[in-house]
Design an enzyme around this catalytic site. Structure first.
Site, mmCIF file in Angstrom:
data_model
loop_
_atom_site.group_PDB
_atom_site.id
_atom_site.type_symbol
_atom_site.label_atom_id
_atom_site.label_comp_id
_atom_site.label_asym_id
_atom_site.label_seq_id
_atom_site.Cartn_x
_atom_site.Cartn_y
_atom_site.Cartn_z
ATOM 1 N N LYS A 169 0.877 -1.052 -0.080
ATOM 2 C CA LYS A 169 0.017 0.146 -0.163
ATOM 3 C C LYS A 169 0.878 1.157 0.079
ATOM 4 C CE LYS A 169 -3.671 2.100 2.437
ATOM 5 N NZ LYS A 169 -4.556 2.106 3.828
ATOM 6 N N LYS A 204 -2.229 -1.584 -3.593
ATOM 7 C CA LYS A 204 -3.005 -0.307 -3.913
ATOM 8 C C LYS A 204 -2.191 0.812 -3.838
ATOM 9 C CE LYS A 204 -6.383 2.025 -0.886
ATOM 10 N NZ LYS A 204 -7.116 2.120 0.512
#
Length: 331
Positions: free
Chosen positions: A203, A256
């Site tokens: 992330k 992400k």
């Protein structure tokens, strides 16, 4: 052999031939639809920076769940907007918290729907960070720092509360070191050994999260998240993050955002044999919606191509705010 013996255009001649040799295909089973739930009654409020996305109160959640299931979508991921926040995000692990209530309602109405719980504290803390904050003095100034190890117990507690409510999958997004170990241990000790962990393994500290932070009111009140989310410049570090999560017992690995990180999706797909999830995040969604509303692009064509690219890169599943749109178009 080369031209003229080899003519690559032969396999592009007609729509039927192109369909026969198509390497990557999107299906409704590929998509996970995010849902934002909040307290109150009769609420279906549009999120200004995310056209077509809403905050739902629990009584309005039934209508949204019915529409999702009717379109053939198999899974949702739940985000909560609590009525109160505090320094430790206690409403995140409250058995009667907004996410837990939403999970119970979704599973009661549609038991077959796969309900994923986002497991983080940023939506529930008054400071907007993803863990507990330790405040100390530096040169006479109070400085807040996210306390990694102190946060793990609360994240595990949140995951257990979500599993108790009926979550089928726990998706921790906090990026604390050791979060998969802590959550796996917490789930196992509570008897939820069969509940898988969809880890937000890679992330990035991305500029593409802006609309989401508006949606859940989670903008950090001081500093930023660069001390625990990844530097967008780094690729090899992604392998170290994923390797740690695999070793700690993650069942799925997520990247992400997705659009600017196709290389990372491909790298994880080639290196690990776990399912890879791509999160087509709020900023990616809102840019396309804004351009489409101006008539500058063909929304359906652009969205289809974008999501196809994520799957081609190696994503087995895609979390996307376009899930309902894509399901409708595929029908």
């Amino acid at each position: 052999m080369a031209y003229p013996t080899v003519r690559l255009r032969r396999l592009r001649k007609t729509a039927g031939i192109r369909s026969l040799v198509r390497e990557t295909v999107l299906t409704v089973d590929d998509f996970i639809m995010p849902i934002f739930v909040t307290h109150g009654e009769g609420i279906k409020n549009p999120i200004g920076s995310m056209p077509g996305v809403y905050h739902f109160s629990l009584d309005k959640l039934d209508e949204e769940a019915d529409a999702i299931v009717e379109l053939g979508l198999k899974s949702v991921i739940v985000f909560g907007v609590p009525s109160e926040k505090d320094e430790v995000g206690s409403s995140g692990y409250d058995s009667n918290g907004i996410v837990q209530q939403a999970i119970r309602r979704l599973k009661a109405r549609h038991p077959e729907l796969v309900v994923i719980a986002d497991t983080c504290l940023c939506q529930f803390t008054d400071h907007g960070h993803c863990g507990m904050v330790h405040v100390h003095e530096v040169n006479g100034q109070s400085v807040g720092e996210v306390d990694n190890d102190a946060s793990l117990a609360l994240l595990a507690k949140t995951a257990v509360a979500q599993a108790e409510a009926g979550a089928d999958i726990i998706a921790p997004s906090n990026m604390m070191d050791g979060f998969v170990t802590a959550i796996r241990q917490g789930l196992d000790e509570a008897g939820y050994t069969d509940v898988p962990i969809m880890s937000y393994s890679v992330k990035y500290a991305s500029a593409f999260y802006g609309p989401f932070r508006d949606a859940v009111h989670s903008t950090p009140q001081f500093g930023d998240r660069k001390t625990y989310q990844m530097d967008p410049a780094n690729a090899r570090e992604a392998l170290r993050e994923a390797e740690a999560d695999v070793a700690e017992g993650a069942d799925m690995l997520m990247v992400k955002p997705a659009l600017a990180y196709m290389d990372i999706i491909r790298t994880l797909k080639e290196q690990y044999d776990l399912p890879v999830v791509a999160y087509n995040v709020s900023g990616e969604y809102s840019m396309v919606k804004a351009a489409a509303m101006q008539g500058w692009i063909d929304e359906r064509a652009v969205v289809s191509e974008m999501l196809l690219g994520m799957k081609r890169a190696g994503a087995d599943l895609i979390i996307t705010y376009f899930a309902k749109d894509m399901a409708s178009w595929l029908k």
